[in-house]
Write a protein that holds these residues in place. Structure first.
Motif, short mmCIF file in Angstrom:
data_model
loop_
_atom_site.label_atom_id
_atom_site.label_comp_id
_atom_site.label_asym_id
_atom_site.label_seq_id
_atom_site.Cartn_x
_atom_site.Cartn_y
_atom_site.Cartn_z
N GLN A 30 29.17 40.63 31.42
CA GLN A 30 29.32 42.08 31.54
C GLN A 30 30.32 42.42 32.63
N LEU A 31 31.14 43.44 32.35
CA LEU A 31 32.18 43.87 33.26
C LEU A 31 32.15 45.39 33.39
N LEU A 32 32.82 45.90 34.41
CA LEU A 32 33.06 47.32 34.55
C LEU A 32 34.56 47.51 34.41
N LEU A 33 34.96 48.30 33.43
CA LEU A 33 36.37 48.54 33.15
C LEU A 33 36.72 49.95 33.61
N VAL A 34 37.77 50.09 34.44
CA VAL A 34 38.17 51.38 34.97
C VAL A 34 39.57 51.72 34.46
#
Length: 103
Positions: free
Chosen positions: A62-66
Motif C-alpha cells: 500500500q502506498l499514498l499517491l499525491v
C-alpha cells in the motif's frame, strides 16, 4: 465490454490514457523504512495509474499517491511491477477508494 489488446484481454474497468502528472509516492519499504519519492505518471485512468519508480515495491504493497499539481492524495495498492525494455521499472497501482477529482 473488454477490449482486446494484442495478446491479452484488457482487464481495466476504465480506459487508461497517457497523461503526465507530477506525483509524490509515500510508503514503507520491505525493511520498514519510510520513503517519499518524486515521479510522474505515464498513464492514468479513473481507478489507478502507471508510473516509473526505481524503488523496489511488492505486489499488494500500500502506498499514498499525491498529485503535486492539486495536492490531493489517494491511498493505492501495487498491482503490477514490470521492468521494461528500456531497463526502467514501471509500477501499476489501483486506488483503494475512487476519487474522480484526483487527476
Amino acid at each position: 465490454m473488454s477490449l482486446i489488446n494484442f495478446r491479452y484481454r484488457e482487464r481495466r474497468r476504465t480506459v487508461r490514457v497517457t497523461l503526465t502528472v507530477p506525483l509524490t509516492v509515500h510508503g514503507k519499504s520491505v525493511e520498514g523504512e519510510k520513503f517519499s519519492i518524486a515521479t510522474h505518471s505515464q498513464s492514468v485512468n479513473r481507478h489507478g495509474a502507471l508510473f516509473h519508480l526505481e524503488h523496489l515495491l511488492t505486489i499488494g504493497q500500500q502506498l499514498l499517491l499525491v498529485n503535486d499539481h492539486t495536492a490531493r492524495a489517494v491511498e493505492c495498492r501495487v498491482i503490477d511491477v514490470r521492468r521494461a525494455r528500456d531497463g526502467k521499472n514501471y509500477v501499476g497501482v489501483e486506488f483503494l477508494a475512487e476519487d474522480s477529482n484526483f487527476w
